[in-house]
Design an enzyme around this catalytic site. Structure first.
Site, PDB file in Angstrom:
ATOM      1  N   SER A  12     -20.241 -15.709 -59.763  1.00 54.00           N
ATOM      2  CA  SER A  12     -21.035 -16.665 -60.541  1.00 54.00           C
ATOM      3  C   SER A  12     -20.918 -16.276 -62.013  1.00 54.00           C
ATOM      4  O   SER A  12     -20.435 -15.187 -62.345  1.00 54.00           O
ATOM      5  CB  SER A  12     -22.487 -16.579 -60.064  1.00 54.00           C
ATOM      6  OG  SER A  12     -23.390 -16.528 -61.125  1.00 54.00           O
ATOM      7  N   TYR A  35     -30.726 -13.453 -57.784  1.00 55.05           N
ATOM      8  CA  TYR A  35     -29.395 -14.063 -57.705  1.00 55.05           C
ATOM      9  C   TYR A  35     -28.394 -13.269 -58.555  1.00 55.05           C
ATOM     10  O   TYR A  35     -27.289 -12.949 -58.105  1.00 55.05           O
ATOM     11  CB  TYR A  35     -29.498 -15.510 -58.193  1.00 55.05           C
ATOM     12  CG  TYR A  35     -28.232 -16.312 -58.036  1.00 55.05           C
ATOM     13  CD1 TYR A  35     -27.869 -16.834 -56.802  1.00 55.05           C
ATOM     14  CD2 TYR A  35     -27.398 -16.567 -59.120  1.00 55.05           C
ATOM     15  CE1 TYR A  35     -26.704 -17.578 -56.649  1.00 55.05           C
ATOM     16  CE2 TYR A  35     -26.233 -17.307 -58.982  1.00 55.05           C
ATOM     17  CZ  TYR A  35     -25.899 -17.812 -57.748  1.00 55.05           C
ATOM     18  OH  TYR A  35     -24.748 -18.560 -57.608  1.00 55.05           O
TER      19      TYR A  35
HETATM   20  N1  LIG Z   1     -23.215 -24.780 -57.651  1.00 56.33           N
HETATM   21  C1  LIG Z   1     -22.929 -23.953 -58.636  1.00 56.33           C
HETATM   22  O1  LIG Z   1     -22.976 -24.318 -59.820  1.00 56.33           O
HETATM   23  C2  LIG Z   1     -22.532 -22.527 -58.333  1.00 56.33           C
HETATM   24  C3  LIG Z   1     -22.160 -21.722 -59.411  1.00 56.33           C
HETATM   25  C4  LIG Z   1     -21.765 -20.426 -59.171  1.00 56.33           C
HETATM   26  C5  LIG Z   1     -21.728 -19.940 -57.875  1.00 56.33           C
HETATM   27  N2  LIG Z   1     -22.096 -20.748 -56.844  1.00 56.33           N
HETATM   28  C6  LIG Z   1     -22.005 -20.181 -55.497  1.00 56.33           C
HETATM   29  O2  LIG Z   1     -21.222 -21.001 -54.669  1.00 56.33           O
HETATM   30  C7  LIG Z   1     -21.618 -20.815 -53.305  1.00 56.33           C
HETATM   31  C8  LIG Z   1     -21.900 -22.175 -52.687  1.00 56.33           C
HETATM   32  O3  LIG Z   1     -23.027 -22.754 -53.356  1.00 56.33           O
HETATM   33  P1  LIG Z   1     -23.246 -24.326 -53.512  1.00 56.33           P
HETATM   34  O4  LIG Z   1     -23.600 -24.578 -54.910  1.00 56.33           O
HETATM   35  O5  LIG Z   1     -22.115 -25.036 -52.880  1.00 56.33           O
HETATM   36  O6  LIG Z   1     -24.590 -24.488 -52.661  1.00 56.33           O
HETATM   37  P2  LIG Z   1     -24.992 -25.397 -51.416  1.00 56.33           P
HETATM   38  O7  LIG Z   1     -24.510 -26.776 -51.589  1.00 56.33           O
HETATM   39  O8  LIG Z   1     -26.438 -25.150 -51.226  1.00 56.33           O
HETATM   40  O9  LIG Z   1     -24.169 -24.760 -50.192  1.00 56.33           O
HETATM   41  C9  LIG Z   1     -24.517 -23.528 -49.656  1.00 56.33           C
HETATM   42  C10 LIG Z   1     -23.749 -23.317 -48.368  1.00 56.33           C
HETATM   43  O10 LIG Z   1     -24.056 -22.034 -47.847  1.00 56.33           O
HETATM   44  C11 LIG Z   1     -24.560 -22.161 -46.507  1.00 56.33           C
HETATM   45  N3  LIG Z   1     -25.517 -21.089 -46.271  1.00 56.33           N
HETATM   46  C12 LIG Z   1     -26.662 -20.807 -46.950  1.00 56.33           C
HETATM   47  N4  LIG Z   1     -27.272 -19.744 -46.412  1.00 56.33           N
HETATM   48  C13 LIG Z   1     -26.496 -19.329 -45.367  1.00 56.33           C
HETATM   49  C14 LIG Z   1     -26.591 -18.284 -44.412  1.00 56.33           C
HETATM   50  N5  LIG Z   1     -27.620 -17.432 -44.410  1.00 56.33           N
HETATM   51  N6  LIG Z   1     -25.603 -18.163 -43.494  1.00 56.33           N
HETATM   52  C15 LIG Z   1     -24.565 -19.022 -43.472  1.00 56.33           C
HETATM   53  N7  LIG Z   1     -24.419 -20.024 -44.339  1.00 56.33           N
HETATM   54  C16 LIG Z   1     -25.377 -20.180 -45.274  1.00 56.33           C
HETATM   55  C17 LIG Z   1     -25.155 -23.565 -46.471  1.00 56.33           C
HETATM   56  O11 LIG Z   1     -25.264 -24.083 -45.145  1.00 56.33           O
HETATM   57  P3  LIG Z   1     -26.624 -23.867 -44.262  1.00 56.33           P
HETATM   58  O12 LIG Z   1     -27.772 -24.103 -45.179  1.00 56.33           O
HETATM   59  O13 LIG Z   1     -26.507 -24.843 -43.132  1.00 56.33           O
HETATM   60  O14 LIG Z   1     -26.548 -22.467 -43.768  1.00 56.33           O
HETATM   61  C18 LIG Z   1     -24.115 -24.330 -47.275  1.00 56.33           C
HETATM   62  O15 LIG Z   1     -22.975 -24.579 -46.479  1.00 56.33           O
HETATM   63  C19 LIG Z   1     -22.832 -19.890 -53.363  1.00 56.33           C
HETATM   64  O16 LIG Z   1     -22.417 -18.562 -53.131  1.00 56.33           O
HETATM   65  C20 LIG Z   1     -23.315 -20.025 -54.794  1.00 56.33           C
HETATM   66  O17 LIG Z   1     -24.014 -18.896 -55.213  1.00 56.33           O
HETATM   67  C21 LIG Z   1     -22.509 -22.022 -57.035  1.00 56.33           C
END
Ligand SMILES: NC(=O)c1ccc[n+]([C@@H]2O[C@H](COP(=O)([O-])OP(=O)(O)OC[C@H]3O[C@@H](n4cnc5c(N)ncnc54)[C@H](OP(=O)(O)O)[C@@H]3O)[C@@H](O)[C@H]2O)c1
Length: 252
Positions: free
Chosen positions: A143, A157
């Site tokens: 991130s 986080y």
């Molecule tokens: N969006 C951004 O701007 C951003 C920026 C930097 C980094 N990230 C990172 O990118 C990754 C994906 O985030 P996103 O933004 O795409 O969020 P998101 O749309 O909320 O997706 C999160 C995913 O992780 C799964 N998940 C959550 N807790 C879990 C667990 N305990 N075991 C297995 N699966 C789990 C969720 O499915 P379930 O809830 O069904 O488990 C979902 O598939 C994360 O690591 C986040 O920190 C995001």
């Protein structure tokens, strides 16, 4: 170049958001994809879409990555059903926002357990299958907080993602001798379920847009190319790297 036919990838958090964007990229390059998340029906829907849109094998599996026993079961199922694993993408992640001085301890722990322990459990248990691959690649998700804490109230986080970045480097050093490459993608700002609250605040959105040199926030498809590259033979000499895909934010 960048052909992933015959390869098998596990994408945790592949049911939506950035994980699904990466899963699409891998599938487009011909890779079979296992989509793992806690919500099995969402994982199934995502796997169906990959099959339909890219004509690849795609399998949904339910797993809470913060539960070590479930991660062990996940790998046993992959070994039994597919017999191999070449690529692991650790995209499962959560965020909780509270001022640091009153952050509920159980929520702080939960963030670390999913983002950091979850990533470690998956890497650890994937090791024995990855060792058998001729081009094993782990892609963790960092991130912006690895470089700069961008907003208040995200102590848990930020700590978890700092841990993921260090873990990435530590594993790259330890597992280089087995040919296992370990890198991380550090995304900038992408509108997903996780960031919805920030994106719906006009002031925060404006702050983001003013600071991003390319003048827009990211979409999950922006991660496809980097992920396919890191998974592919073309990245054979790349390990231990944190690659920012942030529209230039960290160039400031
Ligand atoms: N969006 C951004 O701007 C951003 C920026 C930097 C980094 N990230 C990172 O990118 C990754 C994906 O985030 P996103 O933004 O795409 O969020 P998101 O749309 O909320 O997706 C999160 C995913 O992780 C799964 N998940 C959550 N807790 C879990 C667990 N305990 N075991 C297995 N699966 C789990 C969720 O499915 P379930 O809830 O069904 O488990 C979902 O598939 C994360 O690591 C986040 O920190 C995001």
């Amino acid at each position: 170049m960048f052909d992933l036919k015959g390869r098998v990838a596990l994408v945790t958090g592949g049911s939506r958001g950035l994980g699904f964007g990466i899963a699409q990229g891998l599938a487009e390059a011909g890779c079979s994809v296992i989509v793992a998340s806690r919500n099995f029906s969402e994982a199934s829907e995502a796997a169906q879409r990959l099959k339909r849109d890219y004509e690849v094998e795609a399998m949904p599996l339910r797993c809470d990555v913060s539960n070590y026993e479930e991660v062990k079961n996940l790998m046993n199922t992959i070994e039994k059903e597919l017999g191999k694993l070449d690529v692991v993408v650790n995209a499962a992640g959560i965020n909780r926002r509270h001022p640091a001085e009153e952050f509920p301890i159980d929520e702080f722990r939960q963030v670390i357990e999913v983002n950091l322990f979850g990533t470690y459990y998956v890497c650890r248990e994937a090791f024995r299958l990855l060792r058998k691959s001729d081009n094993p690649s782990i892609i963790n998700i960092g991130s912006l907080t690895v470089e700069e804490v961008t907003m208040p109230n995200i102590a848990a986080y930020a700590a978890s993602k700092g841990g993921v970045a260090s873990l990435t480097k530590a594993l790259a050093k330890e597992w280089g001798k087995y040919g296992i490459r370990v890198n991380a993608i550090a995304p900038g700002w992408y509108r997903t379920k996780m960031t919805e609250a920030v994106f719906s605040d006009p002031e925060k959105l404006d702050y983001m847009l003013r600071r991003i040199p390319l003048g827009r926030t990211g979409v999950p498809e922006d991660l496809k190319g980097v992920a396919v590259f890191l998974a592919s033979e073309e990245a054979r000499y790349v390990t231990g790297q944190i690659i920012f895909v942030d529209g230039g934010w960290t160039a400031n």
